[in-house]
Scaffold this motif. Structure first.
Motif, short mmCIF file in Angstrom:
data_model
loop_
_atom_site.label_atom_id
_atom_site.label_comp_id
_atom_site.label_asym_id
_atom_site.label_seq_id
_atom_site.Cartn_x
_atom_site.Cartn_y
_atom_site.Cartn_z
N HIS A 19 27.98 7.77 -33.58
CA HIS A 19 28.38 8.05 -34.95
C HIS A 19 27.20 8.56 -35.78
O HIS A 19 27.34 9.50 -36.57
CB HIS A 19 28.96 6.78 -35.59
N SER A 73 41.08 6.00 -33.77
CA SER A 73 39.75 6.55 -34.05
C SER A 73 39.35 7.53 -32.96
O SER A 73 38.73 8.56 -33.24
CB SER A 73 38.72 5.42 -34.14
N ASP A 122 40.58 1.47 -29.42
CA ASP A 122 40.86 1.97 -30.77
C ASP A 122 41.29 3.43 -30.65
O ASP A 122 40.54 4.35 -30.99
CB ASP A 122 39.61 1.83 -31.64
N SER A 182 38.15 11.61 -33.23
CA SER A 182 36.92 12.18 -32.65
C SER A 182 37.22 13.34 -31.71
O SER A 182 36.54 14.37 -31.74
CB SER A 182 36.15 11.09 -31.90
N HIS A 209 35.50 4.80 -28.48
CA HIS A 209 36.67 4.26 -29.18
C HIS A 209 37.79 3.91 -28.19
O HIS A 209 38.48 2.90 -28.35
CB HIS A 209 37.18 5.26 -30.21
#
Length: 546
Positions: free
Chosen positions: A119, A147, A144, A151, A139
């Motif tokens: 990140h 998210s 997740d 990306s 992620h």
């Protein structure tokens, strides 16, 4: 999507004694020596030069970067990560430093820390495609997918046809339950790269989740051409064969699967299941035992092993397997159920009742267990207990004819005829052709000596096709009481056509034949009755002798 593994080798950390106090080399000098040694293929000595620079407080960002580079080359990702971490402290705005730190953390499986570092790299360099890609992978690993999807879409904005980004987006969509959208992306990847095994594997998984076994077969066969020992492909083909009901083909693919991966629990379990469904009991037992070797605490495997052993009459082995299933998973319901059934079928009614109660303790809404419990109580004339059980059944399944009928029998056994009648009548309201209700009402009428009603109900049963020996005999008996002997004799004969050795029908038919002057035929009936039930001979020559 997976990164290539690099063989690791342990790098010795520099000890203070290795530093020559008289060495006046500067940081750039150490770096130059390290580069020369690295060019010569001497990584270990190159690393020592860089470590000397650190030990003499002459390290620079370039020194840390060089150290990390060599440590990464040797597969020492932990030390490389430490060096990249020092680099980011010296140069906090250096995006590649954060990116490389993230890769080291990713290689160590530190997904949270890697995610933070990726990140940071993305923040410092918004066009760093691989940083967005790495962040998406993290992620996914951290479960997740929302998210991750963000990306991977950032990657695709930078490079619309980037295969890894397309694959990552598909994987994120798949995790989010958007199987159809994911399938389109995987198939788009396959158009460009027909040998994408990961895309084929995930298409198989999507097909199995959708129970689209044509899809499963198509992509499993394609994957098997590329990778003849692919476990996913073999699992897919086994699932397709199982869905098609082809147990032989299921066994074939499962056999290939366990040959390729001997420790594959699911392969052994499904192979056993295929043998079980084909009636190949011994092969099923052997396969379940292999599955248990791979997963000693599999309650399901022990349960199925018990079922197969019960099929071959090995009741002791079946009980042992069910007990092991319960030990493996005390919350499992199926093995407790099966022990109860085993005990009931073995004639151990009281013990079976205890186990049915255990089923109900685990699953109060398991109405079938409650029904079996009521049935066993009814058999041993525990009418009040039977009432409790069958009323419980109807609480969970109000429209259950068999439970209504048995509840009425239980009330009848308690002498509560009115309640029993109301239940039977309620059943007839729901279904005017309900044979159980008609039989029950006929029985109550006979108990009350209401022979006219009993006869009417028996005639209705016969008209509806109920031609059991008992119904035919009872109808004959009612006709005889009504003085219609010819009809009675005809029905006694009909009962004997259903059950030739029915003593009651033989006796009554014989008695009426004797009254009609057909003594020979009457004696023939009585002889058959004595053959069927020798106890009828007691008292023939006079009162019983003490």
């Amino acid at each position: 999507m997976s990164t290539t593994a690099i063989r690791t080798s342990k790098v010795q950390a520099l000890r203070p004694a290795d530093v020559d106090p008289a060495d006046k080399t500067t940081g750039p000098g150490y770096l130059a020596r390290a580069v020369a040694l690295h060019l010569a293929g001497n990584r270990e000595e190159a690393l020592k030069q860089l470590q000397r620079a650190v030990a003499t407080n002459q390290a620079s960002a370039e020194i840390y970067r060089a150290m990390a580079h060599i440590q990464f080359e040797t597969g020492d990702y932990r030390e490389a990560g430490k060096s990249y971490r020092l680099l980011t402290q010296v140069k906090p705005l250096y995006a590649m430093g954060w990116f490389n730190l993230a890769v080291c953390l990713e290689r160590q499986g530190s997904w949270d820390d890697a995610s933070e570092a990726f990140h940071k790299a993305c923040t410092l360099d918004a066009k760093h495609l691989d940083a967005h890609l790495g962040l998406g992978v993290c992620h996914l690993r951290l479960e997740d997918p929302k998210s991750a999807l963000f990306s991977f879409e950032r990657c695709l904005e930078l490079s619309p046809e980037h295969e890894d980004a397309l694959f990552g987006k598909a994987a994120a969509l798949q995790s989010l339950g958007h199987g159809d959208d994911a399938s389109k992306l995987y198939q788009h990847i396959l158009e460009r790269n027909p040998e994408s095994e990961e895309s084929l594997s995930n298409l198989i998984l999507i097909g199995m989740a959708k129970e689209d076994f044509d899809m499963v077969r198509e992509f499993s066969e394609r994957l098997l051409e590329l990778h003849p020992e692919s476990t996913v492909a073999l699992e897919g083909l086994a699932a397709w064969a199982c869905a098609a009901g082809d147990h032989a083909l299921t066994a074939k693919f499962c056999t290939l699967l366990v040959s390729a991966v001997p420790g594959h629990f699911e392969g052994w379990f499904n192979l056993a299941l295929a043998h079980q469904k084909s009636g190949r009991w011994q092969q099923a037992i052997e396969s379940y035992e292999e599955a248990i070797k791979q997963r000693a605490q599999s309650s399901e495997a022990y349960t199925n092993l018990g079922i197969v052993r019960e099929q071959i009459g090995d009741l002791h082995g079946a009980r042992a397997a069910y007990d092991r299933a319960i030990q493996s998973n005390p919350d499992a319901l199926a093995p407790v159920w099966n022990v109860a059934l085993l005990l009931e079928h073995s004639g151990q009614a009281e013990e079976a009742e205890r186990w049915y109660k255990m089923v109900l303790e685990k699953a109060p809404k398991e109405e079938e267990a409650r029904f079996r419990l009521g049935y066993l109580r009814l058999q041993r004339e525990d009418f009040r207990g039977a009432v409790e059980a069958f009323e419980g059944c109807l609480k969970y399944r109000p429209q259950w004819p068999e439970a209504h009928s048995n509840l009425a029998l239980a009330y009848s056994g308690l002498g509560e005829r009115d309640r029993a009648e109301r239940l039977y009548e309620k059943m007839l309201e729901a279904d005017p052709k309900c044979l159980d209700a008609l039989r029950g009402l006929a029985g109550l009428a006979i108990q009350a000596s209401d022979f006219d009603t009993a006869l009417e109900l028996h005639v209705r049963l016969i008209d509806l096709g109920e031609r059991s020996a008992e119904v035919l005999y009872n109808a004959g008996l009612m006709y005889e009481k009504a003085g219609q002997v010819d009809k009675a004799m005809r029905l006694y004969r009909d009962a004997l056509a259903q059950r030739p050795d029915m003593p009651e029908a033989l006796l009554n038919l014989g008695r009426n034949l004797e009254a009609a002057g057909k003594s020979d035929e009457a004696r023939n009936c009585w002889t058959k009755a004595l053959d069927a039930e020798p106890a009828l001979a007691q008292g023939y020559f006079g009162p019983a002798i003490d």
